[in-house]
Write an enzyme that holds these catalytic residues in place. Sequence first.
Site, PDB file in Angstrom:
ATOM      1  N   ASN A   9       0.736  -1.186   0.116  1.00  0.00           N
ATOM      2  CA  ASN A   9       0.243  -0.093   0.103  1.00  0.00           C
ATOM      3  C   ASN A   9       0.900   1.222  -0.026  1.00  0.00           C
ATOM      4  OD1 ASN A   9      -1.685   2.028   0.653  1.00  0.00           O
ATOM      5  ND2 ASN A   9      -2.344   1.500   2.683  1.00  0.00           N
ATOM      6  N   LYS A  11       0.045   4.091  -0.256  1.00  0.00           N
ATOM      7  CA  LYS A  11      -0.465   5.496   0.554  1.00  0.00           C
ATOM      8  C   LYS A  11      -0.239   6.734  -0.419  1.00  0.00           C
ATOM      9  CE  LYS A  11      -0.050   3.033   4.796  1.00  0.00           C
ATOM     10  NZ  LYS A  11       0.098   3.133   6.545  1.00  0.00           N
ATOM     11  N   HIS A  91      -9.527   1.108   5.225  1.00  0.00           N
ATOM     12  CA  HIS A  91      -8.039   1.463   6.052  1.00  0.00           C
ATOM     13  C   HIS A  91      -8.477   2.268   7.032  1.00  0.00           C
ATOM     14  CE1 HIS A  91      -4.201   2.378   6.709  1.00  0.00           C
ATOM     15  NE2 HIS A  91      -3.759   1.422   5.860  1.00  0.00           N
ATOM     16  N   GLU A  93      -6.722   4.702   8.181  1.00  0.00           N
ATOM     17  CA  GLU A  93      -6.358   5.928   7.932  1.00  0.00           C
ATOM     18  C   GLU A  93      -7.550   6.702   7.093  1.00  0.00           C
ATOM     19  OE1 GLU A  93      -2.767   5.607   5.736  1.00  0.00           O
ATOM     20  OE2 GLU A  93      -1.626   4.833   7.535  1.00  0.00           O
ATOM     21  N   GLU A 161      -5.126  -4.903  10.676  1.00  0.00           N
ATOM     22  CA  GLU A 161      -4.097  -3.910  10.788  1.00  0.00           C
ATOM     23  C   GLU A 161      -4.670  -3.020  11.875  1.00  0.00           C
ATOM     24  OE1 GLU A 161      -2.367  -2.808   6.889  1.00  0.00           O
ATOM     25  OE2 GLU A 161      -3.808  -1.321   7.034  1.00  0.00           O
ATOM     26  N   GLY A 167       3.112   2.038  10.598  1.00  0.00           N
ATOM     27  CA  GLY A 167       3.976   3.061  10.737  1.00  0.00           C
ATOM     28  C   GLY A 167       4.683   3.252  12.017  1.00  0.00           C
ATOM     29  N   SER A 207       3.720  -2.561  10.168  1.00  0.00           N
ATOM     30  CA  SER A 207       5.017  -2.434  10.490  1.00  0.00           C
ATOM     31  C   SER A 207       5.543  -3.922   9.949  1.00  0.00           C
ATOM     32  CB  SER A 207       5.415  -2.296  11.935  1.00  0.00           C
ATOM     33  OG  SER A 207       5.118  -0.708  12.235  1.00  0.00           O
TER      34      SER A 207
HETATM   35  P1  13P Z   1       3.234   0.253   7.700  1.00  0.00           P
HETATM   36  O1  13P Z   1       3.577  -1.046   6.994  1.00  0.00           O
HETATM   37  O2  13P Z   1       3.969   1.379   7.346  1.00  0.00           O
HETATM   38  O3  13P Z   1       3.232  -0.040   9.073  1.00  0.00           O
HETATM   39  O4  13P Z   1       1.593   0.338   7.122  1.00  0.00           O
HETATM   40  C1  13P Z   1       0.846  -0.513   7.282  1.00  0.00           C
HETATM   41  C2  13P Z   1      -0.448  -0.205   6.448  1.00  0.00           C
HETATM   42  O5  13P Z   1      -1.198   0.672   6.914  1.00  0.00           O
HETATM   43  C3  13P Z   1      -0.809  -0.839   5.140  1.00  0.00           C
HETATM   44  O6  13P Z   1      -1.943  -0.773   4.922  1.00  0.00           O
END
Ligand code: 13P
Length: 247
Positions: A9, A11, A91, A93, A161, A167, A207
Amino acid sequence: MARRLAAGNWKMHGLGADLAELEAICGAAGQGCEVLLCLPATLVHRGASTAAGRIAIGGQDCHVMPQGAHTGDVSAAMLADAGASHVILGHSERRADHGETDDIVAAKAQAAQLAGLIAIVCVGETLEERDAGRTLEVVGGQLAASIPEGVDLARLVVAYEPVWAIGTGRTPTESQIAEVHAALREGLAMRFGAVPAGQVPLLYGGSVKPGNAAAIFALPDVDGALVGGASLKAADFAAIIAALAAA
Ligand code: 13P
């Protein structure tokens, strides 16, 4: 057995120049697992052209409607037209930044499947919810309400997640991941039956790095990963793809 999927992803990262990284990721894809990169909408078409079928390309969100007066939004049909086969929905976010509820996510999943896309529905608890001992209740509730009636399980992926692991470099323990994935599988089995539920890929995200991927992929009911930061660098994502292919 569910298919294995290494999903990236990107983002809100990625310009045309970064397609070189995508090209390198295509070179790392092989037997043993499917590889998917979910790109910003502006790169989906160019990404799909570059990938030329070597890996799958996805979007990161879609509108519930196929078209209409919704300035700035992208529909599932548009993503499919641009060459996407998958779309991430719900997601954390999106849930946090855009107030997306389970109902909205379910409507988006329905819209995505109507357009022929595979819907990747995301669930996950906050740290506050985990500390309160509510993880399974929260994640189970999101799972039940974010998957629409009449869903086509052959075109569904679920991603767990934990919000606090995204992150941050922090990951749940292996037993915490296994506990949630078992609960997700059980939740799907109660609703749809054990055999169809067993074929839905369950991804872990938060992560995931080359250093922890193999241990995560060895867990029961973990069929792959949804990778953020480590999918931006081909060398890191290639190592995660290799770990999944070898699992
Ligand atoms: P990270 O791998 O950067 O922690 O992000 C995970 C994520 O949100 C994937 O959709």
